[in-house]
Design an enzyme around this catalytic site. Structure first.
Site, PDB file in Angstrom:
ATOM      1  N   THR A  17       0.631  -1.167  -0.033  1.00  0.00           N
ATOM      2  CA  THR A  17       0.145  -0.092   0.037  1.00  0.00           C
ATOM      3  C   THR A  17       0.784   1.142   0.057  1.00  0.00           C
ATOM      4  O   THR A  17       1.735   1.573   0.665  1.00  0.00           O
ATOM      5  CB  THR A  17      -0.962   0.036   1.197  1.00  0.00           C
ATOM      6  OG1 THR A  17      -1.644  -1.299   1.147  1.00  0.00           O
ATOM      7  CG2 THR A  17      -1.837   1.117   1.293  1.00  0.00           C
ATOM      8  N   CYS A  33      25.695   5.856   7.739  1.00  0.00           N
ATOM      9  CA  CYS A  33      25.138   4.430   7.472  1.00  0.00           C
ATOM     10  C   CYS A  33      26.269   3.679   8.344  1.00  0.00           C
ATOM     11  O   CYS A  33      26.291   2.517   8.791  1.00  0.00           O
ATOM     12  CB  CYS A  33      25.083   4.034   6.139  1.00  0.00           C
ATOM     13  SG  CYS A  33      23.741   4.844   5.585  1.00  0.00           S
TER      14      CYS A  33
END
Length: 381
Positions: free
Chosen positions: A237, A325
């Site tokens: 969705t 990261c």
């Protein structure tokens, strides 16, 4: 507070947050539902897609939504590899890519693909001649970042594109996460590129939303099976509020982009010229057209990068080690290592990353604190 860590993430812009909230409250239907609430959400979704395409000079059906840069890179690289495996299993990338690219390549190597990692020079740029030599009959993909997230080096996208003009069957992917809105699109946008990756939280949109460009006529395999959203290529969705917010953030980003570029470049110049006058420092981000205007990587020699970061943090100034990261893992900069930088220098590296909202007053305050911190550690050493 001074926030100079915009390459890690940017603060969501106030009007963008308002768009997100309004969309969450008034367009809460599932865009796949048949009723009017679903249709209302679907119309907002497609209006946002069209707006993003217009702003980027893409065709509407070439824009696909993702959760961000990591998903986009994984999807394009693996999706291309799986789609074209009958034509070959050789991929070319560079030795300084983001972990989402490097780890995707390593996963593909475990599946029997061969990957060539192009070296970089002392400034963090590849040599296009190395690319020419690396291309084989079974090469299916070339993947490179546009702007290096650690030092800001701009790869020669146009030169790579001209080489690949002679190899139309090889897909060309550019990770443009650090490049958008920096006034350098003329260096990274090229009709030969088949795929681009973008991430919303790098330009004042919410986290967890991004988009890719897939050139008309190109095909990749989906990584997620499900309800068939995004033309059966990316099920799940859609995050309609974040997509609408990202479209607004992109529109704001594109306003007066050249002036924003000049603002960042002026601040970068102030910092780089200041650092070059200091003892026991190294500056890896140059003041030339081959580097982005918003990233400055430097060292205070003999001081570990995380120590420098926390010392600035104590003064309410926020910078990072070379990559958000990897920073918590305490890893040596992969880019500086690939540039053959000595380990004791590479582990001292930190990154300042700017955006259009940073000011000259902030930079002057930063430089004042930089001098004090530098002198403090020089005495200790």
């Amino acid at each position: 507070m001074i926030y100079f860590d915009n390459s890690a993430t940017t603060k969501i812009e106030d009007s963008v947050l308002k768009t997100y909230n309004v969309a969450s409250q008034e367009y809460f239907g599932n865009p796949s539902s048949l009723h009017k609430l679903g249709l209302k959400a679907f119309e907002l979704l497609e209006t946002s897609r069209k707006k993003i395409a217009e702003l980027m000079n893409f065709k509407t059906h070439e824009v696909f939504f993702t959760s961000g840069g990591t998903e986009g890179n994984n999807w394009i690289i693996k999706g291309t590899a799986f789609k074209k495996r009958e034509f070959g299993k050789h991929i070319i990338t560079t030795s300084i890519e983001h972990p989402s690219v490097m780890n995707s390549m390593r996963q593909l190597e475990e599946l029997g693909y061969e990957v060539t990692y192009l070296p970089v020079d002392k400034t963090g740029h590849i040599n296009v001649d190395d690319l020419k030599k690396a291309i084989r009959d079974d090469t299916i993909l070339v993947s490179t970042m546009a702007v290096n997230n650690e030092i800001g080096a701009i790869q020669p996208i146009k030169e790579i594109a001209r080489v690949l003009d002679n190899y139309p069957s090889i897909s060309f992917h550019v990770d443009a996460v650090q490049a958008i809105g920096k006034g350098i699109e003329d260096k990274i946008i090229d009709p030969r590129v088949d795929f681009y990756t973008f991430s919303g939280h790098k330009f004042h949109a919410p986290r967890g939303i991004g988009f890719i460009y897939m050139k008309e006529g190109k095909q990749i395999e989906p990584l997620m099976a499900g309800g068939g959203q995004e033309k059966n290529l990316r099920s799940g969705t859609e995050n309609t509020p974040a997509i609408a917010a990202m479209a607004r953030a992109l529109r704001l980003l594109k306003e007066n982009e050249s002036a924003k570029h000049d603002t960042m470049l002026k601040l970068k110049t102030m910092l780089v010229e200041h650092l070059e006058k200091m003892d026991n420092t190294h500056v890896f981000s140059k003041l030339d057209d081959n580097f982005a205007p918003h990233i400055i990587c430097f060292t205070l020699d003999g001081v570990r990068g995380e120590t420098t970061v926390h010392t600035f943090e104590e003064r309410d100034i926020y910078i990072s080690t070379t990559s958000a990261c990897s920073s918590k893992k305490g890893l040596e900069s992969s880019t500086l290592k690939a540039m053959s930088t000595r380990e004791n220098i590479a582990t001292s590296a930190v990154r300042v990353s700017l955006d259009e909202n940073n000011t000259e007053a902030e930079m002057n305050e930063f430089l004042k604190n930089l001098d004090e911190i530098h002198d403090h550690f020089q005495i200790l050493n």
